[in-house]
Scaffold this motif. Structure first.
Motif, PDB file in Angstrom:
ATOM      1  N   PRO A 158       0.802  -1.232   0.000  1.00 26.26           N
ATOM      2  CA  PRO A 158       0.000   0.000   0.000  1.00 26.26           C
ATOM      3  C   PRO A 158       0.830   1.277   0.000  1.00 26.26           C
ATOM      4  O   PRO A 158       0.405   2.290  -0.573  1.00 26.26           O
ATOM      5  CB  PRO A 158      -0.832  -0.125   1.280  1.00 26.26           C
ATOM      6  N   ALA A 159       2.043   1.250   0.562  1.00 25.79           N
ATOM      7  CA  ALA A 159       2.878   2.458   0.598  1.00 25.79           C
ATOM      8  C   ALA A 159       3.188   2.935  -0.819  1.00 25.79           C
ATOM      9  O   ALA A 159       3.268   4.137  -1.089  1.00 25.79           O
ATOM     10  CB  ALA A 159       4.180   2.180   1.345  1.00 25.79           C
ATOM     11  N   PHE A 160       3.346   1.979  -1.742  1.00 23.23           N
ATOM     12  CA  PHE A 160       3.719   2.338  -3.104  1.00 23.23           C
ATOM     13  C   PHE A 160       2.529   2.680  -3.988  1.00 23.23           C
ATOM     14  O   PHE A 160       2.692   3.364  -4.988  1.00 23.23           O
ATOM     15  CB  PHE A 160       4.536   1.208  -3.736  1.00 23.23           C
ATOM     16  N   ILE A 161       1.351   2.150  -3.634  1.00 24.70           N
ATOM     17  CA  ILE A 161       0.238   2.436  -4.540  1.00 24.70           C
ATOM     18  C   ILE A 161      -0.653   3.590  -4.115  1.00 24.70           C
ATOM     19  O   ILE A 161      -1.163   4.301  -4.964  1.00 24.70           O
ATOM     20  CB  ILE A 161      -0.619   1.180  -4.873  1.00 24.70           C
ATOM     21  N   VAL A 162      -0.774   3.827  -2.815  1.00 21.10           N
ATOM     22  CA  VAL A 162      -1.741   4.840  -2.373  1.00 21.10           C
ATOM     23  C   VAL A 162      -1.415   6.223  -2.956  1.00 21.10           C
ATOM     24  O   VAL A 162      -2.300   6.954  -3.380  1.00 21.10           O
ATOM     25  CB  VAL A 162      -1.850   4.873  -0.831  1.00 21.10           C
ATOM     26  N   ASP A 163      -0.117   6.548  -3.048  1.00 25.22           N
ATOM     27  CA  ASP A 163       0.287   7.854  -3.578  1.00 25.22           C
ATOM     28  C   ASP A 163      -0.182   8.105  -5.005  1.00 25.22           C
ATOM     29  O   ASP A 163      -0.372   9.243  -5.415  1.00 25.22           O
ATOM     30  CB  ASP A 163       1.818   7.981  -3.537  1.00 25.22           C
ATOM     31  N   HIS A 164      -0.313   7.023  -5.772  1.00 24.86           N
ATOM     32  CA  HIS A 164      -0.672   7.184  -7.179  1.00 24.86           C
ATOM     33  C   HIS A 164      -2.168   7.172  -7.417  1.00 24.86           C
ATOM     34  O   HIS A 164      -2.616   7.288  -8.539  1.00 24.86           O
ATOM     35  CB  HIS A 164      -0.019   6.066  -8.009  1.00 24.86           C
ATOM     36  N   LEU A 165      -2.914   7.003  -6.353  1.00 30.61           N
ATOM     37  CA  LEU A 165      -4.358   6.877  -6.520  1.00 30.61           C
ATOM     38  C   LEU A 165      -5.076   8.067  -5.899  1.00 30.61           C
ATOM     39  O   LEU A 165      -4.673   8.566  -4.850  1.00 30.61           O
ATOM     40  CB  LEU A 165      -4.871   5.598  -5.844  1.00 30.61           C
ATOM     41  N   ILE A 166      -6.102   8.512  -6.589  1.00 30.62           N
ATOM     42  CA  ILE A 166      -7.004   9.478  -5.967  1.00 30.62           C
ATOM     43  C   ILE A 166      -8.312   8.730  -5.789  1.00 30.62           C
ATOM     44  O   ILE A 166      -8.899   8.257  -6.766  1.00 30.62           O
ATOM     45  CB  ILE A 166      -7.169  10.732  -6.840  1.00 30.62           C
ATOM     46  N   PHE A 167      -8.699   8.561  -4.541  1.00 31.72           N
ATOM     47  CA  PHE A 167      -9.858   7.723  -4.283  1.00 31.72           C
ATOM     48  C   PHE A 167     -11.155   8.498  -4.417  1.00 31.72           C
ATOM     49  O   PHE A 167     -11.218   9.691  -4.091  1.00 31.72           O
ATOM     50  CB  PHE A 167      -9.777   7.129  -2.873  1.00 31.72           C
ATOM     51  N   LYS A 168     -12.172   7.787  -4.855  1.00 30.87           N
ATOM     52  CA  LYS A 168     -13.513   8.357  -4.827  1.00 30.87           C
ATOM     53  C   LYS A 168     -13.894   8.587  -3.372  1.00 30.87           C
ATOM     54  O   LYS A 168     -13.344   7.965  -2.465  1.00 30.87           O
ATOM     55  CB  LYS A 168     -14.508   7.369  -5.451  1.00 30.87           C
ATOM     56  N   ASP A 169     -14.866   9.445  -3.174  1.00 27.96           N
ATOM     57  CA  ASP A 169     -15.272   9.810  -1.829  1.00 27.96           C
ATOM     58  C   ASP A 169     -15.630   8.603  -0.967  1.00 27.96           C
ATOM     59  O   ASP A 169     -15.234   8.508   0.196  1.00 27.96           O
ATOM     60  CB  ASP A 169     -16.456  10.781  -1.934  1.00 27.96           C
ATOM     61  N   TRP A 170     -16.377   7.644  -1.569  1.00 28.38           N
ATOM     62  CA  TRP A 170     -16.807   6.503  -0.752  1.00 28.38           C
ATOM     63  C   TRP A 170     -15.633   5.625  -0.337  1.00 28.38           C
ATOM     64  O   TRP A 170     -15.623   5.060   0.751  1.00 28.38           O
ATOM     65  CB  TRP A 170     -17.903   5.679  -1.448  1.00 28.38           C
ATOM     66  N   VAL A 171     -14.578   5.576  -1.182  1.00 25.27           N
ATOM     67  CA  VAL A 171     -13.404   4.773  -0.824  1.00 25.27           C
ATOM     68  C   VAL A 171     -12.692   5.421   0.362  1.00 25.27           C
ATOM     69  O   VAL A 171     -12.246   4.743   1.291  1.00 25.27           O
ATOM     70  CB  VAL A 171     -12.447   4.605  -2.023  1.00 25.27           C
ATOM     71  N   ASN A 172     -12.602   6.743   0.344  1.00 28.47           N
ATOM     72  CA  ASN A 172     -12.010   7.436   1.484  1.00 28.47           C
ATOM     73  C   ASN A 172     -12.805   7.197   2.764  1.00 28.47           C
ATOM     74  O   ASN A 172     -12.229   6.992   3.822  1.00 28.47           O
ATOM     75  CB  ASN A 172     -11.932   8.942   1.210  1.00 28.47           C
ATOM     76  N   ARG A 173     -14.142   7.209   2.624  1.00 29.29           N
ATOM     77  CA  ARG A 173     -14.965   6.939   3.812  1.00 29.29           C
ATOM     78  C   ARG A 173     -14.723   5.522   4.313  1.00 29.29           C
ATOM     79  O   ARG A 173     -14.631   5.282   5.507  1.00 29.29           O
ATOM     80  CB  ARG A 173     -16.456   7.136   3.481  1.00 29.29           C
TER      81      ARG A 173
END
Lengths: 101, 238
Positions: free
Chosen positions: A20-35
């Motif tokens: 996850p350390a390497f992939i989270v930076d490259h992703l912009i999550f939709k609102d529900w994913v952040n929730r």
């Protein structure tokens, strides 16, 4: 042989932790994913506490349960977390001395 | 001292303070691990190495038990993967919380991620936005890590140095810490308790009714609980 086991265990534990350390930076999550991700800590805490707390004294689930209730009460009194931990340990210690429980 | 230095020191102190309940919880468990591993026939060097390189309590106990039973390396490693897979889900959430922190710090942080360090770190959300916040998380995780390694080593070297009755009672410590972490946010926002409750019920059904392993039950409980949070927190203000 033991070291082969340790190496294998280390890899299969490390890889899921690190990805996850390497992939989270490259992703912009939709609102529900952040929730969803923001709710994970509360969900994980719930899943970690129950039912495992019942097996603190393996054959006496009531002792773990009472220890947990005491911890909840102490938390509601806004005590420092160390005092909550000590209070729960003392509760379990005292209850485990009682034979008929 | 320069202001940056002072800020670093203060973050370090707060990190140790936040990590201290984990130390109380880890020490008796780590010592017990050291004692059991030694009894199973692992050398002091091997058991300490396992704590250094694997650093996942439940799976280490399981592995020692399986080694004692003569189970194959492949099976032990596969079982470890399944049991520790929950950290993948937790790491995802943790990394999303730490977006502001540089990758070179995030990588070691994920390696120190356990149930306990995740639980504590994820309740300290403000530090991620503060100056030198990475020092806070690093110190917290290192404190926990060293106590796990130190405890295993001591258990393997000296045997059970905590009287059994006390050590058994100290088994409640980590659960009490989890409770102490989750109650304050629930007090502020009752909805968060509902998320935890959904996770607890799901976990219980998985493990007690469907008899799934504790690893899968916790993963499923955490994911279902998290998904319930999507609906429970409609306004997205957690």
């Amino acid at each position: 042989m033991i070291f082969l086991i340790i190496l294998g265990m280390a890899l299969v534990t490390m890889i899921p932790r690190i990805i996850p350390a390497f992939i989270v930076d490259h992703l912009i999550f939709k609102d529900w994913v952040n929730r969803f991700l923001n709710a994970i800590p509360y969900a994980a805490l719930g899943a970690l506490i129950f039912p495992a707390i019942l097996y603190v004294i393996p054959d006496k689930p009531i002792i773990g349960l009472v220890g947990g209730v005491i911890a909840i009460l102490l938390s509601l009194m806004n005590l420092n977390i160390i005092l909550i931990v000590i209070g729960a340990i003392l509760t379990v210690f005292i209850l485990s001395q009682i034979n008929w429980l | 001292m320069t202001p940056t230095k002072t800020q670093s020191n203060s973050m370090m102190k707060q990190g140790i303070k936040a990590g201290f309940p984990i130390v109380i919880g880890y020490l008796p468990v780590a010592i017990t691990f050291g004692v059991l591993a030694k009894q199973t026939g692992l050398s002091l060097f091997e058991l300490t190495s396992m704590s250094i390189f694997v650093y996942a309590g439940a799976s280490q106990f399981m592995a020692v038990n399986m080694i004692g039973l003569g189970v194959s390396a492949t099976e032990i490693i596969l079982a470890t993967f399944i049991l520790n897979f929950r950290h993948f889900v937790m790491s995802f959430s943790f990394m999303n919380q730490l977006r502001m922190i540089p990758l070179r710090v995030k990588v070691p942080l994920t390696l120190g991620l356990t149930d306990e360090t995740f639980a504590v770190s994820s309740m300290y959300t403000e530090e991620a936005k503060k100056e030198k916040g990475d020092i806070f998380y690093l110190t917290l995780l290192i404190t926990a890590y060293l106590s796990w390694i130190g405890g295993s080593f001591l258990g393997g070297l000296l045997g059970n140095i905590i009287p059994e009755k006390l050590s058994q009672s100290m088994g409640i410590a980590l659960y009490a810490m989890f409770i102490g972490l989750i109650i304050p946010p629930i007090k502020k926002e009752l909805k968060l308790g509902l998320i935890a409750l959904v996770a607890m019920i799901t976990n219980t059904i998985c493990s007690e009714v469907f008899l799934l392993s504790s690893g899968w039950s916790i993963v499923i409980g955490t994911i279902i609980g998290g998904l319930s949070g999507v609906f429970i927190q409609k306004e997205g203000n957690i």
